[in-house]
Design an enzyme around this catalytic site. Structure first.
Site, short mmCIF file in Angstrom:
data_model
loop_
_atom_site.label_atom_id
_atom_site.label_comp_id
_atom_site.label_asym_id
_atom_site.label_seq_id
_atom_site.Cartn_x
_atom_site.Cartn_y
_atom_site.Cartn_z
N GLU A 1 34.11 46.63 49.42
CA GLU A 1 34.13 46.76 51.06
C GLU A 1 34.38 48.23 51.51
O GLU A 1 34.40 48.76 52.57
CB GLU A 1 35.38 45.77 51.48
CG GLU A 1 36.58 46.28 51.44
CD GLU A 1 37.47 46.53 49.98
OE1 GLU A 1 36.45 45.78 49.15
OE2 GLU A 1 38.58 46.72 49.94
N CYS B 1 40.13 42.95 43.41
CA CYS B 1 41.43 43.51 43.13
C CYS B 1 42.73 42.76 43.13
O CYS B 1 42.75 41.74 42.45
CB CYS B 1 41.77 44.86 43.93
SG CYS B 1 42.94 45.82 42.97
N HIS C 1 36.89 47.61 44.81
CA HIS C 1 36.84 47.21 46.17
C HIS C 1 35.43 47.79 46.81
O HIS C 1 35.22 48.70 47.28
CB HIS C 1 37.95 48.06 47.00
CG HIS C 1 39.14 47.84 46.75
ND1 HIS C 1 40.08 47.29 47.49
CD2 HIS C 1 40.10 48.11 45.60
CE1 HIS C 1 41.14 46.91 47.24
NE2 HIS C 1 41.49 47.48 46.00
N1 GLN Z 1 48.16 46.23 42.09
C1 GLN Z 1 48.03 45.35 43.01
C2 GLN Z 1 48.53 43.92 42.92
O1 GLN Z 1 49.14 43.84 41.83
C3 GLN Z 1 46.29 45.40 43.45
C4 GLN Z 1 46.12 46.52 44.09
C5 GLN Z 1 45.00 46.34 44.93
O2 GLN Z 1 44.50 45.18 45.53
N2 GLN Z 1 44.08 47.50 45.32
O3 GLN Z 1 48.23 43.02 43.48
#
Ligand code: GLN
Length: 198
Positions: free
Chosen positions: A179, A81, A177
């Protein structure tokens, strides 16, 4: 090789969950907050969180350029992410000037921040993942997607037609994610990449 020593960037986000997942996947996992800790690891996981905040913490802690250098030198890395955003070579919707997410350049790709977030903030789904027999249950939270992949980038998974998992050499990234689900196959894939790169 004995268990590889994998660092988890511990500035914010799911650090503990990644450390537990890496242990279960057969690696020795340690948090990384300082330059000497970065220098001592064979590989690095960059968790989810907020890529803008993480970028500026990296800069304030004098980790940004050392990490860019290690990635350029072939450090195996996995970003989830916000970690996927940071591993890109180019970031779209990076944030407001002076507070924007800063690319580390581990993968030749353009990533759009909060891409799914404009449609739906969070969602879950089962995805086909290249090389895995059964689908992966993927949790997306204000997730990015990949808009451009360089010629050496392998697409591993898509969601709603968008690229959400990629690999280039020893660098892996997912918009979701793993994890959070207890399925360790993505962490195991990364540990195998780390062992293969050694
Ligand atoms: N929107 C977040 C960002 O810009 C990422 C979100 C996440 O890691 N769950 O970093």
């Amino acid at each position: 090789m004995s268990a590889p020593r994998v660092g988890v960037l511990a500035l914010q986000g799911d650090t503990r969950e990644h450390i537990a997942a890496l242990h279960e996947a057969g690696a020795s996992a340690v948090p990384v907050r300082r330059r000497d800790e970065l220098d001592a690891v064979d590989a690095l996981v960059i968790p989810g969180g907020e890529s803008t905040t993480m970028s500026h913490l990296l800069r304030d802690l004098d980790l940004l350029e050392p990490l860019r250098k290690r990635l350029a030198d072939g450090l195996p890395a996995y970003g989830a992410c916000a970690g996927m955003i940071l591993l890109a070579s180019e970031i779209l919707d990076a944030g407001s000037a002076g507070r924007e997410a800063l690319p580390l350049g581990g993968i030749d790709m353009t990533v759009r921040r909060n891409a799914f977030g404009r449609q739906v903030d969070s969602f879950e789904g089962d995805l086909e993942f290249f090389g895995l027999d059964d689908p992966v249950h993927a949790v997306f939270i204000r997730a990015p997607w990949v808009e451009r992949c360089g010629p050496d980038v392998q697409v591993l998974a898509r969601a709603a037609g968008h690229v959400v998992a990629v690999r280039q050499g020893p660098v892996l990234a997912t918009a979701f994610h793993p994890e959070m689900t207890g399925d360790r196959r993505i962490h195991r894939l990364f540990v195998d990449i780390v062992i293969g790169a050694a």
